[in-house]
Design a protein around this motif. Structure first.
Motif, PDB file in Angstrom:
ATOM      1  N   GLU A 232      30.809  25.612  -0.347  1.00 39.74           N
ATOM      2  CA  GLU A 232      30.589  24.319  -0.994  1.00 39.74           C
ATOM      3  C   GLU A 232      31.675  24.049  -2.040  1.00 39.74           C
ATOM      4  O   GLU A 232      32.238  22.944  -2.099  1.00 39.74           O
ATOM      5  CB  GLU A 232      29.196  24.289  -1.644  1.00 39.74           C
ATOM      6  CG  GLU A 232      28.859  22.937  -2.219  1.00 39.74           C
ATOM      7  CD  GLU A 232      27.401  22.830  -2.668  1.00 39.74           C
ATOM      8  OE1 GLU A 232      26.679  23.845  -2.644  1.00 39.74           O
ATOM      9  OE2 GLU A 232      27.000  21.720  -3.043  1.00 39.74           O
ATOM     10  N   ASN A 269      32.610  25.139  10.411  1.00 38.05           N
ATOM     11  CA  ASN A 269      31.481  24.216  10.445  1.00 38.05           C
ATOM     12  C   ASN A 269      30.678  24.256   9.145  1.00 38.05           C
ATOM     13  O   ASN A 269      30.173  23.236   8.687  1.00 38.05           O
ATOM     14  CB  ASN A 269      30.591  24.503  11.663  1.00 38.05           C
ATOM     15  CG  ASN A 269      31.156  23.878  12.926  1.00 38.05           C
ATOM     16  OD1 ASN A 269      30.964  22.701  13.170  1.00 38.05           O
ATOM     17  ND2 ASN A 269      31.894  24.651  13.698  1.00 38.05           N
ATOM     18  N   ILE A 270      30.559  25.450   8.572  1.00 42.47           N
ATOM     19  CA  ILE A 270      29.893  25.556   7.259  1.00 42.47           C
ATOM     20  C   ILE A 270      30.666  24.728   6.241  1.00 42.47           C
ATOM     21  O   ILE A 270      30.095  23.949   5.470  1.00 42.47           O
ATOM     22  CB  ILE A 270      29.808  27.042   6.819  1.00 42.47           C
ATOM     23  CG1 ILE A 270      28.887  27.825   7.758  1.00 42.47           C
ATOM     24  CG2 ILE A 270      29.348  27.147   5.362  1.00 42.47           C
ATOM     25  CD1 ILE A 270      28.825  29.326   7.488  1.00 42.47           C
ATOM     26  N   LEU A 271      31.978  24.880   6.272  1.00 38.12           N
ATOM     27  CA  LEU A 271      32.836  24.122   5.355  1.00 38.12           C
ATOM     28  C   LEU A 271      32.672  22.623   5.585  1.00 38.12           C
ATOM     29  O   LEU A 271      32.549  21.834   4.640  1.00 38.12           O
ATOM     30  CB  LEU A 271      34.297  24.542   5.586  1.00 38.12           C
ATOM     31  CG  LEU A 271      35.369  23.876   4.732  1.00 38.12           C
ATOM     32  CD1 LEU A 271      35.255  24.313   3.275  1.00 38.12           C
ATOM     33  CD2 LEU A 271      36.770  24.225   5.267  1.00 38.12           C
ATOM     34  N   TYR A 272      32.665  22.229   6.850  1.00 36.37           N
ATOM     35  CA  TYR A 272      32.623  20.805   7.162  1.00 36.37           C
ATOM     36  C   TYR A 272      31.326  20.149   6.706  1.00 36.37           C
ATOM     37  O   TYR A 272      31.323  18.984   6.291  1.00 36.37           O
ATOM     38  CB  TYR A 272      32.824  20.533   8.653  1.00 36.37           C
ATOM     39  CG  TYR A 272      32.731  19.058   8.933  1.00 36.37           C
ATOM     40  CD1 TYR A 272      33.670  18.188   8.382  1.00 36.37           C
ATOM     41  CD2 TYR A 272      31.674  18.508   9.654  1.00 36.37           C
ATOM     42  CE1 TYR A 272      33.569  16.822   8.574  1.00 36.37           C
ATOM     43  CE2 TYR A 272      31.577  17.145   9.842  1.00 36.37           C
ATOM     44  CZ  TYR A 272      32.519  16.306   9.304  1.00 36.37           C
ATOM     45  OH  TYR A 272      32.416  14.960   9.469  1.00 36.37           O
ATOM     46  N   ALA A 273      30.219  20.877   6.763  1.00 42.02           N
ATOM     47  CA  ALA A 273      28.946  20.280   6.331  1.00 42.02           C
ATOM     48  C   ALA A 273      29.077  19.758   4.896  1.00 42.02           C
ATOM     49  O   ALA A 273      28.580  18.678   4.567  1.00 42.02           O
ATOM     50  CB  ALA A 273      27.817  21.300   6.449  1.00 42.02           C
ATOM     51  N   HIS A 274      29.780  20.504   4.056  1.00 39.97           N
ATOM     52  CA  HIS A 274      29.951  20.073   2.661  1.00 39.97           C
ATOM     53  C   HIS A 274      30.986  18.960   2.540  1.00 39.97           C
ATOM     54  O   HIS A 274      30.832  18.047   1.735  1.00 39.97           O
ATOM     55  CB  HIS A 274      30.340  21.271   1.794  1.00 39.97           C
ATOM     56  CG  HIS A 274      29.299  22.338   1.787  1.00 39.97           C
ATOM     57  ND1 HIS A 274      28.065  22.153   1.201  1.00 39.97           N
ATOM     58  CD2 HIS A 274      29.272  23.578   2.339  1.00 39.97           C
ATOM     59  CE1 HIS A 274      27.331  23.246   1.380  1.00 39.97           C
ATOM     60  NE2 HIS A 274      28.041  24.119   2.065  1.00 39.97           N
ATOM     61  N   ALA A 276      31.533  16.716   4.776  1.00 39.44           N
ATOM     62  CA  ALA A 276      30.874  15.502   5.268  1.00 39.44           C
ATOM     63  C   ALA A 276      30.005  14.877   4.179  1.00 39.44           C
ATOM     64  O   ALA A 276      29.980  13.652   4.014  1.00 39.44           O
ATOM     65  CB  ALA A 276      30.034  15.824   6.506  1.00 39.44           C
ATOM     66  N   GLU A 277      29.295  15.717   3.443  1.00 41.14           N
ATOM     67  CA  GLU A 277      28.470  15.198   2.331  1.00 41.14           C
ATOM     68  C   GLU A 277      29.346  14.496   1.301  1.00 41.14           C
ATOM     69  O   GLU A 277      29.004  13.425   0.800  1.00 41.14           O
ATOM     70  CB  GLU A 277      27.728  16.350   1.646  1.00 41.14           C
ATOM     71  CG  GLU A 277      26.502  16.823   2.387  1.00 41.14           C
ATOM     72  CD  GLU A 277      25.936  18.113   1.790  1.00 41.14           C
ATOM     73  OE1 GLU A 277      26.281  18.452   0.633  1.00 41.14           O
ATOM     74  OE2 GLU A 277      25.167  18.783   2.503  1.00 41.14           O
ATOM     75  N   GLU A 280      30.587  11.144   2.567  1.00 41.87           N
ATOM     76  CA  GLU A 280      29.494  10.171   2.544  1.00 41.87           C
ATOM     77  C   GLU A 280      29.294   9.632   1.130  1.00 41.87           C
ATOM     78  O   GLU A 280      29.162   8.421   0.926  1.00 41.87           O
ATOM     79  CB  GLU A 280      28.214  10.843   3.053  1.00 41.87           C
ATOM     80  CG  GLU A 280      27.120   9.896   3.461  1.00 41.87           C
ATOM     81  CD  GLU A 280      25.991  10.658   4.163  1.00 41.87           C
ATOM     82  OE1 GLU A 280      26.037  10.768   5.400  1.00 41.87           O
ATOM     83  OE2 GLU A 280      25.084  11.154   3.473  1.00 41.87           O
ATOM     84  N   THR A 289      35.251  13.728  14.176  1.00 41.97           N
ATOM     85  CA  THR A 289      35.577  14.998  13.526  1.00 41.97           C
ATOM     86  C   THR A 289      35.963  15.998  14.600  1.00 41.97           C
ATOM     87  O   THR A 289      35.261  16.133  15.590  1.00 41.97           O
ATOM     88  CB  THR A 289      34.354  15.540  12.760  1.00 41.97           C
ATOM     89  OG1 THR A 289      33.945  14.578  11.795  1.00 41.97           O
ATOM     90  CG2 THR A 289      34.688  16.836  12.047  1.00 41.97           C
TER      91      THR A 289
END
Lengths: 330, 330
Positions: A232, A269-274, A276-277, A280, A289
């Motif tokens: 994060e 993918n873990i990195l991308y989840a953050h 993306a937040e 947004e 993506t």
């Protein structure tokens, strides 16, 4: 050095043999041993050429193909191809309508492309260039000319390749490829070093428990060496300089997350989840993506983030069909 | 441990968030947090389900998509998904025509698939299974039942997925997926270990200067630990047991070379050049070759070789269109 190689000094030539054997529909040999071309390029379109050092797989060969690049000049690991190789790539690509040479901002590549371009002119091959400078960590926006090209090059090849495939003129291909790379802001984070086979030792070092923000694709120094933190916090550290580089708010973007080689795709993918937040929250809409190993540095651990600001001109070119080792879309 | 993660115990859930964010056209959530499904599956076809431990990216999620798998049960790193997860995957996939569960031969997966299948029967969902057993190093041909499933699973998903996509019945999908995996012989070679985030330490060791032939996807012991040798000799060491496993001479094959995570793709091509020579010498025709990271083990260094014997039934299914993170062909 735990490597699947023969003579460490021959890794590039040995790998080219494998590429030719594995994918005859994508790669054909040329008159230069360090140049491969797409065997099915239409002769009446603008040729797309790139090139650069090896060790960044799937770059650069992985971007040869339909709707992508027509010929690639191949350098030693982390070294520019020769001027001769670039020249042969210009000759091997369709060149009746001219050649767009789309490459990254590195001293050796600049010098050799310039020489090759002059030699090509003597053969009546018109070559125009776009030089990717998307790495925000390598120089401030006001000195964009000093910036290195990193994974934004992938976007440049895709846009330029699609424009050429649909029959755009050389000037138009150049304009769009330039627009594509201008629309890209990238940054990398390195968690470990890598070893050039011919050297046998890591070519720089990152201490365990640390990470280097803004690291280049060859281990060029970044902005900051910091204690390794959470995904994060890494996402925040990467997004801050990228989002400050252009006015992305309210616009639509394409996101490219590339591993540097040894980082598992799960972590990207873990990195991308953050990320993306964060996008947004910044009122940035994500059109697409792509996450994977698109531009690596041998077995370096780490990742790069590329954000590309889209408009109605770039979007259809990005989404246009392509067939290559690295990008295939129908 | 140089990783881009948050809490080491939450890597799987954190990664799922990223996959869902990045590829909404490929992944949809289900009623189980450890099951993702393809959101555009036709309801009147046989459902294709797989599942397995995480850490093998792009397996298993990367094989969800058009012409591929419909739902995937996701386990912890290197651990089987639960029976509940497999059951929800059966429910989430199209199941009016039955479900083909195509997975690898590991004790946990076998147990949990069996339980899930029984529970599904109580809900009138018919499930039939194919268990991949392509790793020639894990048991002799006479004891094929004991063999582990490795990268041959990719071929099984592709063939089964294509058969389901064209409307084949459950029995026919099962027959073809079984035929696909029976036609595959695989072997791996490991050059370094990997670290499960929740453990924080390598889960086995390979001494520098050594390699382990026949290593499993979770570091299961191979046939032999030997000094690390040339790519050419590694190719021979891998080809010998694979070519001895089936009568490939005179036939046409598909070749899949997968990296185990941290080995640069350049090296896979170096390896393949020698494998191709060997196949040619053995009068084996190569129909297609795919080289890249198809089934990995976190950041392990090394590679797997899978040879699949083709016939007129398997070839068009292998070449049929597909769209997924790992395999897209038009």
């Amino acid at each position: 050095m735990q490597r699947i190689i023969n003579d460490p000094d021959n890794v590039v030539d040995d790998a080219i043999k494998g590429y030719l054997r594995a994918s005859p529909s994508l790669f054909a040999a040329t008159d230069h041993p360090r140049v491969l071309k797409y065997p099915s390029s239409a002769s009446d379109k603008v040729g797309i050429v790139t090139g650069g050092g090896s060790g960044h797989e799937p770059a650069f060969l992985g971007y040869i193909g339909e709707g992508m690049c027509d010929a690639v000049a191949i350098g030693e690991i982390f070294s520019s191809p020769t001027a001769d190789a670039f020249l042969e790539a210009f000759r091997s690509a369709p060149h009746e309508q001219g050649v767009a040479c789309l490459y990254g901002n590195y001293a050796g590549d600049n010098m050799n492309v310039k020489m090759a371009k002059q030699m090509a002119e003597m053969e009546d091959i018109e070559v125009k260039t776009v030089i990717a400078r998307d790495d925000v960590a390598s120089a401030p926006a006001a000195e964009r000319d000093k910036r290195r090209g990193v994974a934004g090059e992938v976007m440049m090849w895709k846009i330029g390749g699609a424009a050429a495939a649909r029959g755009d003129s050389l000037d138009e291909v150049i304009r769009l490829a330039q627009k594509a790379v201008d629309a890209c802001s990238s940054i990398g984070v390195g968690l470990s070093s890598c070893t050039i086979p011919a050297n046998g030792k890591p070519n720089f070092s990152i201490e365990p428990g640390h990470m280097e923000l803004g690291i280049g694709h060859h281990g060029e120094p970044g902005i900051e060496v910091a204690p390794l933190t959470s995904a994060e916090a890494i996402a925040t550290a990467m997004c801050d300089p990228v989002l400050a580089d252009q006015d992305f708010a309210g616009s639509e973007v394409a996101v490219l997350i590339s591993g540097l080689g040894a980082t598992p795709v799960m972590e990207l993918n873990i990195l991308y989840a953050h990320i993306a937040e964060r996008l947004e929250a910044a009122d940035i809409r994500v059109h697409r993506t792509d996450i994977g190993n698109y531009f690596t540095s041998l077995e370096m651990m780490g990742a790069t983030l590329t954000l590309m600001k889209l408009d109605d001109e770039l979007k259809p070119l990005l989404d246009a069909p392509a067939r290559s080792l690295a990008i295939t879309q129908c």
